[in-house]
Each structure stands twice: as structure tokens, then as C-alpha cells.
Design a protein around this motif. Structure first.
Motif: not given
Length: 56
Positions: A1-22
Motif C-alpha cells: 500500500m505504501q509504494q503506490p502512495v509514494k509513487a503517486s505523490f512523487g508523480d504529483y510533485l514532478s508532473q507539469s501543471t498541464s498534467n495536473g501536477g505541481l
């Protein structure tokens, strides 16, 4: 359970704002995670409770 949450959080931080990230990018996200990890390690090593073994 932890790995998908960490990966999703990392994706959220790293993705461009046009893709819904920061939009931080992968390098800045890695630096942020490394800083947090090193800070926690330093904090725990400085503030850990000293454990002593009682002898009879």
C-alpha cells in the motif's frame, strides 16, 4: 500500500501543471525527498533517547 502512495505523490510533485501536477520536475522532487530523509535521519540521531541496560 505504501509504494503506490509514494509513487503517486512523487508523480504529483514532478508532473507539469498541464498534467495536473505541481511542475517541480524530477530533479527538484528528488532533491526535496532527499532533504526530507536526511533531515529526519539527523533529527532522530540527535534527539534519540539513550537506552541503558540495567545490571543487577
Amino acid at each position: 500500500m505504501q509504494q503506490p502512495v509514494k509513487a503517486s505523490f512523487g508523480d504529483y510533485l514532478s508532473q507539469s501543471t498541464s498534467n495536473g501536477g505541481l511542475g517541480l520536475g524530477t530533479i527538484n522532487t528528488s532533491i526535496a525527498f532527499l532533504t526530507i530523509i536526511l533531515g529526519l535521519v539527523f533529527y532522530l540521531s540527535v534527539n534519540r533517547k539513550r537506552v541503558t541496560v540495567a545490571t543487577n
